[in-house]
Motif scaffolding. Structure first.
Motif, PDB file in Angstrom:
ATOM      1  N   ILE A  76      -0.616 -23.940  35.739  1.00  0.00           N
ATOM      2  CA  ILE A  76      -0.561 -25.256  35.100  1.00  0.00           C
ATOM      3  C   ILE A  76      -1.940 -25.613  34.547  1.00  0.00           C
ATOM      4  CG2 ILE A  76      -0.072 -27.709  35.454  1.00  0.00           C
ATOM      5  CD1 ILE A  76       1.708 -26.838  37.823  1.00  0.00           C
ATOM      6  N   ASP A  77      -1.999 -25.930  33.250  1.00  0.00           N
ATOM      7  CA  ASP A  77      -3.229 -26.423  32.641  1.00  0.00           C
ATOM      8  C   ASP A  77      -3.408 -27.876  33.042  1.00  0.00           C
ATOM      9  OD1 ASP A  77      -3.800 -24.037  31.242  1.00  0.00           O
ATOM     10  OD2 ASP A  77      -2.365 -24.595  29.685  1.00  0.00           O
ATOM     11  N   VAL A  78      -4.616 -28.209  33.535  1.00  0.00           N
ATOM     12  CA  VAL A  78      -4.874 -29.569  34.004  1.00  0.00           C
ATOM     13  C   VAL A  78      -6.058 -30.171  33.262  1.00  0.00           C
ATOM     14  CG1 VAL A  78      -3.920 -29.180  36.307  1.00  0.00           C
ATOM     15  CG2 VAL A  78      -6.328 -28.770  35.919  1.00  0.00           C
ATOM     16  N   SER A  87       4.087 -29.432  26.652  1.00  0.00           N
ATOM     17  CA  SER A  87       5.391 -28.999  27.174  1.00  0.00           C
ATOM     18  C   SER A  87       5.231 -27.893  28.209  1.00  0.00           C
ATOM     19  CB  SER A  87       6.281 -28.516  26.035  1.00  0.00           C
ATOM     20  OG  SER A  87       6.579 -29.578  25.170  1.00  0.00           O
ATOM     21  N   ALA A  88       4.265 -26.998  27.974  1.00  0.00           N
ATOM     22  CA  ALA A  88       4.060 -25.883  28.900  1.00  0.00           C
ATOM     23  C   ALA A  88       3.549 -26.366  30.256  1.00  0.00           C
ATOM     24  CB  ALA A  88       3.084 -24.881  28.298  1.00  0.00           C
ATOM     25  N   ALA A  89       2.561 -27.249  30.253  1.00  0.00           N
ATOM     26  CA  ALA A  89       1.979 -27.736  31.506  1.00  0.00           C
ATOM     27  C   ALA A  89       2.977 -28.575  32.296  1.00  0.00           C
ATOM     28  CB  ALA A  89       0.714 -28.535  31.224  1.00  0.00           C
ATOM     29  N   LEU A  90       3.638 -29.510  31.643  1.00  0.00           N
ATOM     30  CA  LEU A  90       4.613 -30.336  32.354  1.00  0.00           C
ATOM     31  C   LEU A  90       5.840 -29.523  32.746  1.00  0.00           C
ATOM     32  CD1 LEU A  90       4.745 -33.908  30.805  1.00  0.00           C
ATOM     33  CD2 LEU A  90       3.931 -33.196  33.027  1.00  0.00           C
ATOM     34  N   GLY A  91       6.235 -28.582  31.898  1.00  0.00           N
ATOM     35  CA  GLY A  91       7.378 -27.730  32.225  1.00  0.00           C
ATOM     36  C   GLY A  91       7.127 -26.887  33.454  1.00  0.00           C
TER      37      GLY A  91
END
Length: 157
Positions: A76-78, A87-91
């Motif tokens: 996860i990117d923070v 979308s990628a991080a929250l997904g």
């Protein structure tokens, strides 16, 4: 001569009219259930995003990455410990987000999610209807990520 008991035609008509009046006054209350269900689904998504963001922040704090502008916690990117507004991080943080919801990333550093299959779900501006959950990533160490539900106008119907 025996007297038969029963209802007259007038009495039956009066009862039917009264039931019709009750149905007309009660129907709008039940017709709005779909709108309420959609708003409740958005509230549920908001809670899921907030819970996931809190867990990710806890993992970031354990790894000492809660004060950096960009980092990676697991996959996860923070940003400052909270998931980035992509979308990628929250997904990766919220189970089922990418399969059950449609998310779009406008240019204001946030992400907006609504029901899967809806193509026009938000309009930015004074005259547009809105029905979405907006997640804004943290912009500094002292400013946490925020999640709000926007359900105005006719879009949630």
């Amino acid at each position: 001569m025996k007297r038969q008991g029963g209802f007259t035609l007038i009495e039956l008509v009066v009862v039917i009219v009264i039931l019709g009046i009750l149905a007309v006054t009660a129907a709008p209350k039940f017709m709005n259930l779909q709108n309420d269900a959609r708003k409740a689904s958005l509230e549920g998504l908001k809670g899921s995003i907030q819970g996931a963001a809190g867990i990710v922040y806890g993992k970031s704090a354990i790894e000492g990455k809660e004060s950096t502008a960009t980092a990676k916690v697991g996959d996860i990117d923070v940003a400052y410990g909270y998931p980035q507004a992509t979308s990628a991080a929250l997904g990766a943080a919220v189970n089922g987000l990418s399969t059950d919801w449609t998310c779009d990333t406008p240019k204001d550093g946030s992400i907006k999610c609504t029901f899967k299959g809806k193509t026009s779900y938000f309009v930015d501006g004074a005259s547009g209807d809105a029905c979405y959950v907006k997640y804004t990533q943290a912009k500094s160490v002292s400013e946490a990520a925020t999640t709000v539900v926007v359900a105005d106008g006719n879009s949630c119907k």
